[in-house]
Design a protein around this motif. Sequence first.
Motif, PDB file in Angstrom:
ATOM      1  N   LEU A 249       0.842  -1.182   0.000  1.00 36.63           N
ATOM      2  CA  LEU A 249       0.000   0.000   0.000  1.00 36.63           C
ATOM      3  C   LEU A 249       0.882   1.239   0.000  1.00 36.63           C
ATOM      4  O   LEU A 249       1.855   1.319   0.761  1.00 36.63           O
ATOM      5  CB  LEU A 249      -0.912   0.012   1.237  1.00 36.63           C
ATOM      6  CG  LEU A 249      -1.907  -1.148   1.326  1.00 36.63           C
ATOM      7  CD1 LEU A 249      -2.604  -1.141   2.678  1.00 36.63           C
ATOM      8  CD2 LEU A 249      -2.938  -1.069   0.200  1.00 36.63           C
ATOM      9  N   ALA A 250       0.549   2.200  -0.852  1.00 37.92           N
ATOM     10  CA  ALA A 250       1.361   3.404  -0.995  1.00 37.92           C
ATOM     11  C   ALA A 250       0.447   4.617  -1.056  1.00 37.92           C
ATOM     12  O   ALA A 250      -0.695   4.532  -1.496  1.00 37.92           O
ATOM     13  CB  ALA A 250       2.207   3.316  -2.261  1.00 37.92           C
ATOM     14  N   GLY A 251       0.956   5.754  -0.605  1.00 33.24           N
ATOM     15  CA  GLY A 251       0.174   6.979  -0.637  1.00 33.24           C
ATOM     16  C   GLY A 251      -0.277   7.369   0.749  1.00 33.24           C
ATOM     17  O   GLY A 251       0.540   7.481   1.667  1.00 33.24           O
ATOM     18  N   SER A 252      -1.578   7.554   0.934  1.00 30.09           N
ATOM     19  CA  SER A 252      -2.127   8.003   2.209  1.00 30.09           C
ATOM     20  C   SER A 252      -2.569   6.827   3.070  1.00 30.09           C
ATOM     21  O   SER A 252      -2.839   5.731   2.574  1.00 30.09           O
ATOM     22  CB  SER A 252      -3.312   8.949   1.969  1.00 30.09           C
ATOM     23  OG  SER A 252      -2.878  10.124   1.317  1.00 30.09           O
TER      24      SER A 252
ATOM     25  N   ARG B 245       9.383 -12.471  -9.886  1.00 29.19           N
ATOM     26  CA  ARG B 245      10.481 -12.820  -8.995  1.00 29.19           C
ATOM     27  C   ARG B 245       9.910 -13.326  -7.684  1.00 29.19           C
ATOM     28  O   ARG B 245       8.765 -13.027  -7.326  1.00 29.19           O
ATOM     29  CB  ARG B 245      11.404 -11.625  -8.750  1.00 29.19           C
ATOM     30  CG  ARG B 245      10.728 -10.418  -8.171  1.00 29.19           C
ATOM     31  CD  ARG B 245      11.723  -9.291  -7.922  1.00 29.19           C
ATOM     32  NE  ARG B 245      12.593  -9.609  -6.796  1.00 29.19           N
ATOM     33  CZ  ARG B 245      13.587  -8.812  -6.395  1.00 29.19           C
ATOM     34  NH1 ARG B 245      13.846  -7.696  -7.057  1.00 29.19           N
ATOM     35  NH2 ARG B 245      14.339  -9.140  -5.362  1.00 29.19           N
ATOM     36  N   PRO B 246      10.686 -14.108  -6.909  1.00 28.89           N
ATOM     37  CA  PRO B 246      10.200 -14.613  -5.619  1.00 28.89           C
ATOM     38  C   PRO B 246       9.934 -13.469  -4.646  1.00 28.89           C
ATOM     39  O   PRO B 246      10.520 -12.386  -4.746  1.00 28.89           O
ATOM     40  CB  PRO B 246      11.350 -15.500  -5.134  1.00 28.89           C
ATOM     41  CG  PRO B 246      12.176 -15.793  -6.332  1.00 28.89           C
ATOM     42  CD  PRO B 246      12.022 -14.615  -7.242  1.00 28.89           C
ATOM     43  N   TYR B 247       9.068 -13.735  -3.680  1.00 26.62           N
ATOM     44  CA  TYR B 247       8.739 -12.716  -2.679  1.00 26.62           C
ATOM     45  C   TYR B 247       9.928 -12.436  -1.775  1.00 26.62           C
ATOM     46  O   TYR B 247      10.614 -13.349  -1.315  1.00 26.62           O
ATOM     47  CB  TYR B 247       7.554 -13.155  -1.825  1.00 26.62           C
ATOM     48  CG  TYR B 247       7.338 -12.264  -0.616  1.00 26.62           C
ATOM     49  CD1 TYR B 247       6.896 -10.957  -0.778  1.00 26.62           C
ATOM     50  CD2 TYR B 247       7.606 -12.729   0.671  1.00 26.62           C
ATOM     51  CE1 TYR B 247       6.698 -10.122   0.316  1.00 26.62           C
ATOM     52  CE2 TYR B 247       7.413 -11.903   1.771  1.00 26.62           C
ATOM     53  CZ  TYR B 247       6.964 -10.604   1.588  1.00 26.62           C
ATOM     54  OH  TYR B 247       6.783  -9.781   2.670  1.00 26.62           O
ATOM     55  N   GLY B 248      10.170 -11.175  -1.537  1.00 27.47           N
ATOM     56  CA  GLY B 248      11.121 -10.729  -0.532  1.00 27.47           C
ATOM     57  C   GLY B 248      10.591  -9.438   0.053  1.00 27.47           C
ATOM     58  O   GLY B 248      10.158  -8.545  -0.676  1.00 27.47           O
ATOM     59  N   LYS B 249      10.599  -9.330   1.370  1.00 27.31           N
ATOM     60  CA  LYS B 249      10.038  -8.139   2.004  1.00 27.31           C
ATOM     61  C   LYS B 249      10.819  -6.900   1.597  1.00 27.31           C
ATOM     62  O   LYS B 249      12.047  -6.868   1.646  1.00 27.31           O
ATOM     63  CB  LYS B 249      10.060  -8.282   3.523  1.00 27.31           C
ATOM     64  CG  LYS B 249       9.371  -7.121   4.232  1.00 27.31           C
ATOM     65  CD  LYS B 249       9.271  -7.351   5.722  1.00 27.31           C
ATOM     66  CE  LYS B 249       8.546  -6.181   6.397  1.00 27.31           C
ATOM     67  NZ  LYS B 249       8.428  -6.377   7.861  1.00 27.31           N
ATOM     68  N   ARG B 250      10.091  -5.865   1.203  1.00 29.11           N
ATOM     69  CA  ARG B 250      10.684  -4.600   0.792  1.00 29.11           C
ATOM     70  C   ARG B 250       9.983  -3.458   1.526  1.00 29.11           C
ATOM     71  O   ARG B 250       8.762  -3.491   1.720  1.00 29.11           O
ATOM     72  CB  ARG B 250      10.534  -4.380  -0.721  1.00 29.11           C
ATOM     73  CG  ARG B 250      11.331  -5.341  -1.583  1.00 29.11           C
ATOM     74  CD  ARG B 250      11.112  -5.043  -3.045  1.00 29.11           C
ATOM     75  NE  ARG B 250      12.228  -5.503  -3.868  1.00 29.11           N
ATOM     76  CZ  ARG B 250      12.487  -5.067  -5.093  1.00 29.11           C
ATOM     77  NH1 ARG B 250      11.717  -4.150  -5.650  1.00 29.11           N
ATOM     78  NH2 ARG B 250      13.514  -5.530  -5.772  1.00 29.11           N
ATOM     79  N   THR B 251      10.769  -2.457   1.922  1.00 29.96           N
ATOM     80  CA  THR B 251      10.242  -1.307   2.657  1.00 29.96           C
ATOM     81  C   THR B 251      10.859  -0.029   2.110  1.00 29.96           C
ATOM     82  O   THR B 251      12.035  -0.014   1.731  1.00 29.96           O
ATOM     83  CB  THR B 251      10.574  -1.426   4.157  1.00 29.96           C
ATOM     84  OG1 THR B 251      10.042  -2.649   4.665  1.00 29.96           O
ATOM     85  CG2 THR B 251       9.970  -0.262   4.946  1.00 29.96           C
ATOM     86  N   LEU B 252      10.071   1.024   2.075  1.00 34.62           N
ATOM     87  CA  LEU B 252      10.583   2.304   1.627  1.00 34.62           C
ATOM     88  C   LEU B 252      11.428   2.927   2.730  1.00 34.62           C
ATOM     89  O   LEU B 252      11.050   2.911   3.911  1.00 34.62           O
ATOM     90  CB  LEU B 252       9.417   3.238   1.284  1.00 34.62           C
ATOM     91  CG  LEU B 252       9.768   4.586   0.678  1.00 34.62           C
ATOM     92  CD1 LEU B 252      10.341   4.420  -0.715  1.00 34.62           C
ATOM     93  CD2 LEU B 252       8.534   5.490   0.638  1.00 34.62           C
ATOM     94  N   ALA B 253      12.580   3.473   2.357  1.00 35.56           N
ATOM     95  CA  ALA B 253      13.447   4.135   3.334  1.00 35.56           C
ATOM     96  C   ALA B 253      12.679   5.281   4.009  1.00 35.56           C
ATOM     97  O   ALA B 253      12.036   6.083   3.322  1.00 35.56           O
ATOM     98  CB  ALA B 253      14.694   4.664   2.636  1.00 35.56           C
ATOM     99  N   PRO B 254      12.709   5.375   5.347  1.00 39.23           N
ATOM    100  CA  PRO B 254      11.892   6.368   6.073  1.00 39.23           C
ATOM    101  C   PRO B 254      12.129   7.801   5.623  1.00 39.23           C
ATOM    102  O   PRO B 254      11.190   8.590   5.528  1.00 39.23           O
ATOM    103  CB  PRO B 254      12.317   6.167   7.534  1.00 39.23           C
ATOM    104  CG  PRO B 254      12.852   4.778   7.597  1.00 39.23           C
ATOM    105  CD  PRO B 254      13.479   4.512   6.266  1.00 39.23           C
ATOM    106  N   GLU B 255      13.390   8.157   5.318  1.00 36.59           N
ATOM    107  CA  GLU B 255      13.656   9.541   4.943  1.00 36.59           C
ATOM    108  C   GLU B 255      13.010   9.907   3.614  1.00 36.59           C
ATOM    109  O   GLU B 255      12.728  11.075   3.345  1.00 36.59           O
ATOM    110  CB  GLU B 255      15.164   9.793   4.872  1.00 36.59           C
ATOM    111  CG  GLU B 255      15.909   8.960   3.843  1.00 36.59           C
ATOM    112  CD  GLU B 255      16.399   7.633   4.400  1.00 36.59           C
ATOM    113  OE1 GLU B 255      17.291   7.034   3.772  1.00 36.59           O
ATOM    114  OE2 GLU B 255      15.873   7.208   5.453  1.00 36.59           O
ATOM    115  N   VAL B 256      12.738   8.890   2.768  1.00 33.59           N
ATOM    116  CA  VAL B 256      12.085   9.166   1.487  1.00 33.59           C
ATOM    117  C   VAL B 256      10.623   9.522   1.703  1.00 33.59           C
ATOM    118  O   VAL B 256      10.119  10.517   1.169  1.00 33.59           O
ATOM    119  CB  VAL B 256      12.219   7.969   0.532  1.00 33.59           C
ATOM    120  CG1 VAL B 256      11.474   8.239  -0.774  1.00 33.59           C
ATOM    121  CG2 VAL B 256      13.687   7.678   0.259  1.00 33.59           C
ATOM    122  N   SER B 257       9.921   8.730   2.498  1.00 35.48           N
ATOM    123  CA  SER B 257       8.509   9.012   2.742  1.00 35.48           C
ATOM    124  C   SER B 257       8.335  10.357   3.433  1.00 35.48           C
ATOM    125  O   SER B 257       7.371  11.086   3.168  1.00 35.48           O
ATOM    126  CB  SER B 257       7.868   7.893   3.573  1.00 35.48           C
ATOM    127  OG  SER B 257       8.543   7.721   4.802  1.00 35.48           O
TER     128      SER B 257
END
Length: 313
Positions: free
Chosen positions: A74-77, A159-171
């Motif tokens: 989920l991305a955005g608000s 591609r196989p699943y791998g957990k990904r997270t946005l870097a906090p400073e970017v958000s």
Amino acid sequence: MSVIQVQIPGLLTTVQDLGREGFGSIGVSPSGAADPISLRLGNRLVANPDNGATLEMTLLGGTFFFPEGAVLALAGSEFGATLDGSPVDLWTSVKTRPGQTLRLGPARWGARCYLCVQGGIVVAPFLGSASTHILSGLGGFEGRPLRKGDVLQIGPAMRPYGKRTLAPEVSDRLLQRAVLRVTPGPQMDWFPESSLRSFYTNTYRVSEQSNRMGLRLEGAPVSQESDGQMITEGVSLGAVQVPPGGLPIILFVEQQTTGGYPKIANVISADLHRVGQLRPRDEIRFEQVTFEVARSLLIEQEKLLASKELILE
């Protein structure tokens, strides 16, 4: 193929990608995501191309059932999402098990949330894009917002699943700002200095009458100096038109491709995604920048989006 079953569609949920550029000459505006940066980042979290087709939810999210499971982000608000009752964080990929249900509620801030699934939403392209153009009923899923009972196909995972997270400073850098930066519009000289000063110093409120075609603003009217009539001409995304009543309108992703109202300013490309997160009754102000500054801000933004440290794995 895996599918998404729509149990509750939400207020205005549509299939969107980055839109269809290059068809303004035949009267077709780009459409596409109202917040294209959130769509791009959400797609990267699930290892999709930036232009992958997603679900754009507006103000009130829906409820979606995944009979075969899926990898989603989920991305955005923030819409208060839960997966079988457990909270789902923004900006993080999640692997759902077969038979799980994702529920989203009203927006807690901002206006739009993007549900991105690995493989993307599969719909027939119109003019090379999966985006829904609501006013013309073209593109997306049957050219319309989703309804209860709709079944959407998901493309194959690459591609196989791998957990990904946005870097906090970017958000943090992409959060909504109350000031929209603009460049001078082509008819700026139609407005007296007093009107320009008022436009840039006053605060405007987003009207309830706003949509993907344009955001109507409430506040101090902007008066014109010229009594002449404009010849209809092409208009650009983010143009700020001033109709006879004096209340500005920010033209948005489903805007008409021509118009006859003078344009006092144009929202810079680096701030257009912020327009997509404005909601009724939000207050904004305008700040004028030069074309050179607008270009440098866009280049800086694209460098940030191209950074290898953007996504944490």
